[in-house]
Motif scaffolding. Structure first.
Motif, PDB file in Angstrom:
ATOM      1  N   THR A 199      -3.991  -9.909   2.919  1.00  0.00           N
ATOM      2  CA  THR A 199      -2.557 -10.077   3.123  1.00  0.00           C
ATOM      3  C   THR A 199      -1.891  -8.719   3.276  1.00  0.00           C
ATOM      4  OG1 THR A 199      -0.577 -11.210   2.293  1.00  0.00           O
ATOM      5  CG2 THR A 199      -1.916 -10.020   0.666  1.00  0.00           C
ATOM      6  N   ASP A 200      -0.597  -8.730   3.562  1.00  0.00           N
ATOM      7  CA  ASP A 200       0.177  -7.496   3.657  1.00  0.00           C
ATOM      8  C   ASP A 200       0.434  -6.938   2.265  1.00  0.00           C
ATOM      9  OD1 ASP A 200       0.302  -7.907   6.342  1.00  0.00           O
ATOM     10  OD2 ASP A 200       2.436  -8.394   6.405  1.00  0.00           O
ATOM     11  N   GLU A 220       6.353 -16.345   1.137  1.00  0.00           N
ATOM     12  CA  GLU A 220       7.235 -15.223   1.431  1.00  0.00           C
ATOM     13  C   GLU A 220       6.787 -13.943   0.719  1.00  0.00           C
ATOM     14  OE1 GLU A 220       9.829 -18.952   1.723  1.00  0.00           O
ATOM     15  OE2 GLU A 220       8.229 -18.200   0.425  1.00  0.00           O
ATOM     16  N   HIS A 221       7.204 -12.840   1.281  1.00  0.00           N
ATOM     17  CA  HIS A 221       6.943 -11.532   0.689  1.00  0.00           C
ATOM     18  C   HIS A 221       7.620 -11.438  -0.682  1.00  0.00           C
ATOM     19  CE1 HIS A 221       6.331  -7.061   0.980  1.00  0.00           C
ATOM     20  NE2 HIS A 221       7.322  -7.104   0.104  1.00  0.00           N
ATOM     21  N   ILE A 222       6.912 -10.911  -1.678  1.00  0.00           N
ATOM     22  CA  ILE A 222       7.459 -10.705  -3.014  1.00  0.00           C
ATOM     23  C   ILE A 222       7.464  -9.210  -3.309  1.00  0.00           C
ATOM     24  CG2 ILE A 222       7.090 -11.069  -5.490  1.00  0.00           C
ATOM     25  CD1 ILE A 222       5.875 -13.781  -4.816  1.00  0.00           C
ATOM     26  N   ALA A 223       8.636  -8.691  -3.665  1.00  0.00           N
ATOM     27  CA  ALA A 223       8.777  -7.267  -3.987  1.00  0.00           C
ATOM     28  C   ALA A 223       8.772  -7.089  -5.498  1.00  0.00           C
ATOM     29  CB  ALA A 223      10.074  -6.717  -3.399  1.00  0.00           C
ATOM     30  N   MET A 224       8.026  -6.105  -5.972  1.00  0.00           N
ATOM     31  CA  MET A 224       7.958  -5.809  -7.406  1.00  0.00           C
ATOM     32  C   MET A 224       8.348  -4.360  -7.654  1.00  0.00           C
ATOM     33  SD  MET A 224       4.463  -7.883  -8.417  1.00  0.00           S
ATOM     34  CE  MET A 224       3.582  -7.375  -6.937  1.00  0.00           C
ATOM     35  N   GLY A 225       8.931  -4.121  -8.822  1.00  0.00           N
ATOM     36  CA  GLY A 225       9.414  -2.794  -9.162  1.00  0.00           C
ATOM     37  C   GLY A 225      10.813  -2.525  -8.662  1.00  0.00           C
ATOM     38  N   ALA A 269      -3.325 -15.096  -0.996  1.00  0.00           N
ATOM     39  CA  ALA A 269      -3.066 -14.272   0.196  1.00  0.00           C
ATOM     40  C   ALA A 269      -1.570 -14.143   0.450  1.00  0.00           C
ATOM     41  CB  ALA A 269      -3.771 -14.862   1.421  1.00  0.00           C
ATOM     42  N   ASN A 270      -0.831 -13.878  -0.623  1.00  0.00           N
ATOM     43  CA  ASN A 270       0.632 -13.797  -0.531  1.00  0.00           C
ATOM     44  C   ASN A 270       1.058 -12.338  -0.367  1.00  0.00           C
ATOM     45  OD1 ASN A 270       3.023 -15.934  -1.363  1.00  0.00           O
ATOM     46  ND2 ASN A 270       3.648 -13.788  -1.603  1.00  0.00           N
ATOM     47  N   PRO A 271       1.822 -12.013   0.649  1.00  0.00           N
ATOM     48  CA  PRO A 271       2.232 -10.616   0.861  1.00  0.00           C
ATOM     49  C   PRO A 271       3.131 -10.117  -0.265  1.00  0.00           C
ATOM     50  CG  PRO A 271       3.421 -12.086   2.338  1.00  0.00           C
ATOM     51  CD  PRO A 271       2.368 -12.925   1.682  1.00  0.00           C
TER      52      PRO A 271
END
Length: 351
Positions: free
Chosen positions: A181-182, A123-128, A155-157
């Motif tokens: 990856t994205d 899964e997409h991981i958001a940082m900040g 290759a993790n988005p």
């Protein structure tokens, strides 16, 4: 969330123990550094139990997973939403948030293990989204290179929201990750008024230096959006100010601009209003009226600011995007959500 939840799992808990020490000797190493950039700041190095946090669906955020290697932030933004999260550790949400920084020193190793788990579905991981992962402390602790390397290798988005110029240090890793990856990057620039910046965001790089980051990323093929946040009522919301900010964002080559009006939730509200009383006492009553119904300005005011910024963005040739989700370098099918981590409290901040 309490302090012992951030410490290494020793099989013991301080829950329910009156007067239990927040900084157990086996769990936390406390350091200070006698250098100008870190003077007056205390770092609490912890070995965290986990680094990837599940975002409850009720949060309405456009992502389901976050990673935050730090708690507390030397940016010292007086409006920061994440101040309340320091209170969960029994730490001060005012000056303590700015000067008592929790460092999850094992964050890269934890993330690599999480990404390698058979239960993790990419899964997409958001940082900040809570505090800035490229705040001043990152220059010493260098956690992000290990984090980005793990994301690249799997290759993790992911996406990053930052006010920090230090992200350019990791430009090679970001470029490599974008090949597999994205990757989405956004920089937060709410206004370009340098006098306002000096008092409201005293620990951040100046707005123009942040826009230089946008430009540098674009020159290396990494599209970067700008979260125009916060727009501060009566201080940065005049039409000429909005125009100047959007014009500067466009000149930097931003792929998008998304406005977000100041919101004042508990923890941040008290600290911001104290700052307002000191620097702009004539505005205190106006703020009390504007935010009388809660943490957010009236919807009519928010819609007006959003409309003005979007009109300016079209005029200058850039478009809006969804708040909190930076534009992606490449696209792919969205990952399927997984219940691999238990739900738990998470504090999100887009500014």
């Amino acid at each position: 969330m309490r302090w012992d939840n951030l410490a290494a799992d020793t099989g013991e808990s301080d829950h329910g123990r009156a007067g239990a020490a927040l900084f157990g000797a086996d769990a936390v190493t406390t350091r200070t550094f006698d250098t100008p950039e870190f003077r007056g700041i205390t770092f609490h190095e912890v070995r965290a139990r986990s680094i990837v946090n599940w975002v409850p669906g009720a949060s309405r955020m456009p992502f389901e997973w976050t990673a935050n290697p730090y708690r507390g932030c030397t940016h010292a933004c007086v409006y920061c939403f994440a101040r309340k999260s320091h209170g969960y550790l029994d730490l001060d949400t005012g000056l303590g948030f700015d000067t008592q920084i929790v460092v999850k020193v094992n964050a890269p190793d934890l993330l690599r293990r999480q990404l390698a788990s058979r239960r993790w579905k990419g899964e997409h991981i958001a940082m900040g989204t809570n505090v800035d992962c490229y705040q001043r402390a990152e220059g010493r602790y260098r956690l992000m290179p290990g984090i980005l390397t793990a994301l690249r290798d799997h290759a993790n988005p992911f996406s990053i929201l930052t006010k920090g110029t230090l992200i350019l240090r990791d430009l090679d890793l970001l470029t490599q990750a974008a090949e597999v990856t994205d990757v989405g990057i956004s920089v937060s620039v709410g206004f370009t008024d340098t006098e306002l910046w000096r008092t409201v965001e005293p620990g951040t790089p100046p707005p123009q230096r942040r826009l230089d980051v946008v430009r540098a990323l674009g020159e290396h093929g990494i599209g970067c959006g700008v979260l125009m946040a916060p727009v501060i009522p009566f201080l940065s919301d005049r039409p000429a100010q909005l125009r100047a900010t959007v014009r500067a964002i466009a000149a930097a080559g931003a792929t998008s601009v998304t406005p977000l009006v100041l919101h004042l939730r508990p923890g941040a509200r008290e600290w911001f209003m104290a700052w307002l009383g000191q620097h702009h006492p004539h505005l205190v009553r106006r703020y009390e009226r504007l935010y009388a119904e809660g943490a957010y300005a009236p919807k009519g005011y928010q819609r007006r600011i959003t409309r003005q910024v979007h009109d300016l963005a079209r005029e200058y040739g850039i478009g809006p995007t969804h708040a909190g989700m930076p534009p992606r370098v490449r696209s792919s099918e969205p990952a399927t959500p997984t219940p691999s981590a238990p739900p738990g409290p998470v504090q999100l901040s887009l500014i």
